[in-house]
Design a protein around this motif. Sequence first.
Motif, PDB file in Angstrom:
ATOM      1  N   PRO A   1       0.799  -1.219   0.000  1.00 27.94           N
ATOM      2  CA  PRO A   1       0.000   0.000   0.000  1.00 27.94           C
ATOM      3  C   PRO A   1       0.836   1.276   0.000  1.00 27.94           C
ATOM      4  CG  PRO A   1      -0.196  -1.130   2.110  1.00 27.94           C
ATOM      5  CD  PRO A   1       0.565  -2.028   1.177  1.00 27.94           C
ATOM      6  N   VAL A   2       2.088   1.209   0.464  1.00 23.63           N
ATOM      7  CA  VAL A   2       2.910   2.415   0.535  1.00 23.63           C
ATOM      8  C   VAL A   2       3.173   2.975  -0.856  1.00 23.63           C
ATOM      9  CG1 VAL A   2       5.148   3.336   1.229  1.00 23.63           C
ATOM     10  CG2 VAL A   2       3.954   1.759   2.722  1.00 23.63           C
ATOM     11  N   SER A   3       3.340   2.103  -1.851  1.00 26.75           N
ATOM     12  CA  SER A   3       3.623   2.590  -3.196  1.00 26.75           C
ATOM     13  C   SER A   3       2.466   3.407  -3.763  1.00 26.75           C
ATOM     14  CB  SER A   3       3.949   1.424  -4.128  1.00 26.75           C
ATOM     15  OG  SER A   3       2.844   0.548  -4.190  1.00 26.75           O
ATOM     16  N   ALA A   4       1.252   3.165  -3.267  1.00 24.00           N
ATOM     17  CA  ALA A   4       0.079   3.901  -3.741  1.00 24.00           C
ATOM     18  C   ALA A   4      -0.167   5.175  -2.936  1.00 24.00           C
ATOM     19  CB  ALA A   4      -1.153   3.002  -3.671  1.00 24.00           C
ATOM     20  N   ALA A   5       0.708   5.480  -1.993  1.00 25.42           N
ATOM     21  CA  ALA A   5       0.513   6.633  -1.123  1.00 25.42           C
ATOM     22  C   ALA A   5       0.605   7.937  -1.895  1.00 25.42           C
ATOM     23  CB  ALA A   5       1.553   6.636  -0.004  1.00 25.42           C
ATOM     24  N   PRO A   6      -0.327   8.860  -1.648  1.00 27.04           N
ATOM     25  CA  PRO A   6      -0.226  10.190  -2.261  1.00 27.04           C
ATOM     26  C   PRO A   6       1.030  10.893  -1.768  1.00 27.04           C
ATOM     27  CG  PRO A   6      -2.363   9.857  -1.214  1.00 27.04           C
ATOM     28  CD  PRO A   6      -1.500   8.711  -0.806  1.00 27.04           C
ATOM     29  N   GLN A   7       1.554  11.787  -2.553  1.00 29.64           N
ATOM     30  CA  GLN A   7       2.782  12.493  -2.197  1.00 29.64           C
ATOM     31  C   GLN A   7       2.535  13.897  -1.663  1.00 29.64           C
ATOM     32  OE1 GLN A   7       5.895  10.819  -2.196  1.00 29.64           O
ATOM     33  NE2 GLN A   7       4.339   9.219  -2.348  1.00 29.64           N
ATOM     34  N   ASP A   8       1.278  14.273  -1.484  1.00 28.29           N
ATOM     35  CA  ASP A   8       0.884  15.538  -0.887  1.00 28.29           C
ATOM     36  C   ASP A   8       0.429  15.239   0.537  1.00 28.29           C
ATOM     37  OD1 ASP A   8      -0.348  18.366  -0.943  1.00 28.29           O
ATOM     38  OD2 ASP A   8      -2.071  17.076  -0.512  1.00 28.29           O
ATOM     39  N   LEU A   9       0.840  16.040   1.522  1.00 27.82           N
ATOM     40  CA  LEU A   9       0.577  15.727   2.917  1.00 27.82           C
ATOM     41  C   LEU A   9      -0.916  15.648   3.234  1.00 27.82           C
ATOM     42  CD1 LEU A   9       1.993  15.011   5.541  1.00 27.82           C
ATOM     43  CD2 LEU A   9       2.014  17.436   6.123  1.00 27.82           C
ATOM     44  N   GLU A  10      -1.698  16.582   2.741  1.00 24.27           N
ATOM     45  CA  GLU A  10      -3.138  16.562   3.007  1.00 24.27           C
ATOM     46  C   GLU A  10      -3.788  15.308   2.414  1.00 24.27           C
ATOM     47  OE1 GLU A  10      -6.985  19.304   1.973  1.00 24.27           O
ATOM     48  OE2 GLU A  10      -5.114  20.330   2.497  1.00 24.27           O
ATOM     49  N   ALA A  11      -3.423  14.975   1.200  1.00 15.47           N
ATOM     50  CA  ALA A  11      -3.952  13.767   0.554  1.00 15.47           C
ATOM     51  C   ALA A  11      -3.447  12.513   1.265  1.00 15.47           C
ATOM     52  CB  ALA A  11      -3.557  13.742  -0.917  1.00 15.47           C
ATOM     53  N   PHE A  12      -2.211  12.559   1.762  1.00 12.79           N
ATOM     54  CA  PHE A  12      -1.652  11.438   2.509  1.00 12.79           C
ATOM     55  C   PHE A  12      -2.468  11.195   3.776  1.00 12.79           C
ATOM     56  CE2 PHE A  12       1.423   9.417   5.384  1.00 12.79           C
ATOM     57  CZ  PHE A  12       1.897   8.384   4.581  1.00 12.79           C
ATOM     58  N   HIS A  13      -2.822  12.262   4.489  1.00 11.36           N
ATOM     59  CA  HIS A  13      -3.649  12.128   5.696  1.00 11.36           C
ATOM     60  C   HIS A  13      -4.997  11.491   5.361  1.00 11.36           C
ATOM     61  CE1 HIS A  13      -1.538  15.328   8.412  1.00 11.36           C
ATOM     62  NE2 HIS A  13      -0.748  14.364   8.029  1.00 11.36           N
ATOM     63  N   ALA A  14      -5.627  11.950   4.288  1.00 10.28           N
ATOM     64  CA  ALA A  14      -6.920  11.379   3.877  1.00 10.28           C
ATOM     65  C   ALA A  14      -6.755   9.901   3.530  1.00 10.28           C
ATOM     66  CB  ALA A  14      -7.488  12.153   2.692  1.00 10.28           C
ATOM     67  N   TRP A  15      -5.673   9.560   2.865  1.00 11.46           N
ATOM     68  CA  TRP A  15      -5.383   8.166   2.516  1.00 11.46           C
ATOM     69  C   TRP A  15      -5.197   7.327   3.775  1.00 11.46           C
ATOM     70  CZ3 TRP A  15      -0.460   5.634   2.967  1.00 11.46           C
ATOM     71  CH2 TRP A  15      -0.364   4.408   2.312  1.00 11.46           C
ATOM     72  N   LEU A  16      -4.475   7.863   4.767  1.00 15.29           N
ATOM     73  CA  LEU A  16      -4.289   7.145   6.029  1.00 15.29           C
ATOM     74  C   LEU A  16      -5.627   6.842   6.702  1.00 15.29           C
ATOM     75  CD1 LEU A  16      -1.271   9.055   7.647  1.00 15.29           C
ATOM     76  CD2 LEU A  16      -1.246   6.745   6.674  1.00 15.29           C
ATOM     77  N   GLN A  17      -6.534   7.798   6.650  1.00 15.60           N
ATOM     78  CA  GLN A  17      -7.853   7.633   7.284  1.00 15.60           C
ATOM     79  C   GLN A  17      -8.733   6.641   6.551  1.00 15.60           C
ATOM     80  OE1 GLN A  17      -8.724   8.172  10.175  1.00 15.60           O
ATOM     81  NE2 GLN A  17      -9.444  10.236  10.526  1.00 15.60           N
ATOM     82  N   ALA A  18      -8.701   6.634   5.226  1.00 11.75           N
ATOM     83  CA  ALA A  18      -9.703   5.905   4.458  1.00 11.75           C
ATOM     84  C   ALA A  18      -9.240   4.590   3.848  1.00 11.75           C
ATOM     85  CB  ALA A  18     -10.229   6.813   3.338  1.00 11.75           C
ATOM     86  N   ASP A  19      -7.959   4.417   3.624  1.00 10.60           N
ATOM     87  CA  ASP A  19      -7.488   3.243   2.896  1.00 10.60           C
ATOM     88  C   ASP A  19      -7.719   1.962   3.693  1.00 10.60           C
ATOM     89  OD1 ASP A  19      -5.930   2.198   0.515  1.00 10.60           O
ATOM     90  OD2 ASP A  19      -4.690   1.457   2.177  1.00 10.60           O
ATOM     91  N   THR A  20      -8.400   1.018   3.095  1.00 13.57           N
ATOM     92  CA  THR A  20      -8.738  -0.242   3.782  1.00 13.57           C
ATOM     93  C   THR A  20      -7.605  -1.256   3.744  1.00 13.57           C
ATOM     94  OG1 THR A  20      -9.777  -1.079   1.767  1.00 13.57           O
ATOM     95  CG2 THR A  20     -11.215   0.032   3.370  1.00 13.57           C
ATOM     96  N   ASN A  21      -6.518  -0.961   3.049  1.00 15.61           N
ATOM     97  CA  ASN A  21      -5.373  -1.870   3.016  1.00 15.61           C
ATOM     98  C   ASN A  21      -4.391  -1.621   4.158  1.00 15.61           C
ATOM     99  OD1 ASN A  21      -6.123  -3.288   0.657  1.00 15.61           O
ATOM    100  ND2 ASN A  21      -5.450  -1.545  -0.578  1.00 15.61           N
ATOM    101  N   GLN A  22      -4.659  -0.617   4.982  1.00 18.57           N
ATOM    102  CA  GLN A  22      -3.769  -0.314   6.101  1.00 18.57           C
ATOM    103  C   GLN A  22      -3.944  -1.363   7.208  1.00 18.57           C
ATOM    104  OE1 GLN A  22      -1.574   2.085   5.702  1.00 18.57           O
ATOM    105  NE2 GLN A  22      -2.533   2.689   3.786  1.00 18.57           N
TER     106      GLN A  22
END
Length: 188
Positions: A1-22
């Motif tokens: 899942p890390v490879s799919a991580a957004p590279q913008d901090l705000e988008a990264f935070h949203a990804w951390l909250q919502a991504d079901t692969n975490q």
Amino acid sequence: PVSAAPQDLEAFHAWLQADTNQPESRWPGPRLVPTGAAGAALMVVTDMPDPSDVQAGALFTGAAGQLLDAMLRAIGLARADIYLAPLALSRPPGGMMDVADADALAARMRTHVAIAAPRRLLLLGDRTIRALGPIDGGASVHALRPFNHDGGTVSAIATFHPRLLLQQPAAKAECWRALQCLIEEPRP
């Protein structure tokens, strides 16, 4: 899942909250997203939220939070000056995570450090230090050392978690010696 991580901090935070692969998707409780701005003077990384943090919905509440605030004041910083992030966004059952989860969280944190781009890094606690591996180089325990992340390196130091310092006050002197490395000279 890390490879799919957004590279913008705000988008990264949203990804951390919502991504079901975490890894946190399998654990009970809310995910506590990091706080602070990119490019902060200091990024503080802890292992996971304490039970009181989960109840409060924020990191470092209660006595551990008061001690963290005192540690920051001692080096001329406040919470508003730092970027605060947990390795695990929620608390795994029993506060224990398996090796595969720890490895995934460590890989995600290396990406996270690159995106947050702090000037310096403070790793709190044995679990955080073990998960992120040894800090490279340097002969002295009380010296900043390079920490490798996805975007290069950042100067880092590791010390005791405030929860341990509350239980073992004698360790505060050792912690202070480490924190002194983070005191920056005033800029002209």
